[in-house]
Design a protein around this motif. Sequence first.
Motif, mmCIF file in Angstrom:
data_model
loop_
_atom_site.group_PDB
_atom_site.id
_atom_site.type_symbol
_atom_site.label_atom_id
_atom_site.label_comp_id
_atom_site.label_asym_id
_atom_site.label_seq_id
_atom_site.Cartn_x
_atom_site.Cartn_y
_atom_site.Cartn_z
ATOM 1 N N LEU A 15 5.675 10.908 -5.910
ATOM 2 C CA LEU A 15 4.253 11.227 -5.863
ATOM 3 C C LEU A 15 3.416 10.041 -6.331
ATOM 4 N N HIS A 16 3.850 9.389 -7.403
ATOM 5 C CA HIS A 16 3.099 8.235 -7.906
ATOM 6 C C HIS A 16 3.148 7.056 -6.928
ATOM 7 N N ARG A 17 4.293 6.820 -6.301
ATOM 8 C CA ARG A 17 4.373 5.740 -5.307
ATOM 9 C C ARG A 17 3.460 6.035 -4.118
ATOM 10 N N THR A 18 3.452 7.269 -3.679
ATOM 11 C CA THR A 18 2.595 7.666 -2.564
ATOM 12 C C THR A 18 1.127 7.520 -2.950
ATOM 13 N N ARG A 19 0.793 7.912 -4.161
ATOM 14 C CA ARG A 19 -0.580 7.775 -4.664
ATOM 15 C C ARG A 19 -1.027 6.319 -4.601
ATOM 16 N N LEU A 20 -0.144 5.411 -4.987
ATOM 17 C CA LEU A 20 -0.485 3.987 -4.970
ATOM 18 C C LEU A 20 -0.751 3.480 -3.559
ATOM 19 N N LYS A 21 -0.002 3.979 -2.585
ATOM 20 C CA LYS A 21 -0.200 3.559 -1.191
ATOM 21 C C LYS A 21 -1.459 4.181 -0.598
ATOM 22 N N VAL A 22 -1.600 5.481 -0.773
ATOM 23 C CA VAL A 22 -2.682 6.216 -0.126
ATOM 24 C C VAL A 22 -4.053 5.789 -0.651
ATOM 25 N N PHE A 23 -4.163 5.591 -1.954
ATOM 26 C CA PHE A 23 -5.457 5.283 -2.560
ATOM 27 C C PHE A 23 -5.596 3.809 -2.951
ATOM 28 N N ALA A 24 -4.839 2.941 -2.313
ATOM 29 C CA ALA A 24 -4.881 1.508 -2.636
ATOM 30 C C ALA A 24 -6.310 0.986 -2.549
ATOM 31 N N GLY A 25 -6.738 0.307 -3.606
ATOM 32 C CA GLY A 25 -8.071 -0.283 -3.633
ATOM 33 C C GLY A 25 -9.163 0.646 -4.127
ATOM 34 N N ASP A 26 -8.864 1.899 -4.355
ATOM 35 C CA ASP A 26 -9.850 2.876 -4.822
ATOM 36 C C ASP A 26 -9.468 3.296 -6.243
ATOM 37 N N GLU A 27 -9.972 2.553 -7.208
ATOM 38 C CA GLU A 27 -9.576 2.770 -8.611
ATOM 39 C C GLU A 27 -9.897 4.179 -9.097
ATOM 40 N N LYS A 28 -11.035 4.713 -8.684
ATOM 41 C CA LYS A 28 -11.424 6.058 -9.117
ATOM 42 C C LYS A 28 -10.425 7.107 -8.612
ATOM 43 N N ALA A 29 -10.054 7.017 -7.336
ATOM 44 C CA ALA A 29 -9.107 7.966 -6.753
ATOM 45 C C ALA A 29 -7.702 7.763 -7.337
ATOM 46 N N LEU A 30 -7.313 6.506 -7.565
ATOM 47 C CA LEU A 30 -6.006 6.229 -8.165
ATOM 48 C C LEU A 30 -5.888 6.870 -9.542
#
Length: 125
Positions: A15-30
């Motif tokens: 889940l954390h790896r997917t989060r990093l890919k999906v929200f890359a560049g969006d610090e608030k969403a990350l």
Amino acid sequence: MNQLRQSVLQSFKKLHRTRLKVFAGDEKALLAARNKINEEYSKNKHVQDEEAIKTMIKFGEDVERELRTQIIQAKEIKPGVFKARITDDTLKLDNIPFNESAILDEEPNQRRPCCQSEQQNKQPT
């Protein structure tokens, strides 16, 4: 139980790896996704029932798949123009054009029966 613990950790990491890919560049969403994942796993760390744990692992896998295939990041590059970041994992469906003749001509205030009322009428009394 050791195998189950390993599955939980794998689900958490995925889940954390997917989060990093999906929200890359969006610090608030990350940050929001990280906090939510950590909160949910912490909230359920006391659970001992193997079936409940397996159900939660399955739910985590489903959430990971949804994140990976359904979330698209879009960024406004100029007023009214957006650039979407679509990945190979993003689910793409055929775009079907809108067909105005498919709309039923009904009076706007006319109430249509719901499926539950139709079922009640069909049941023997």
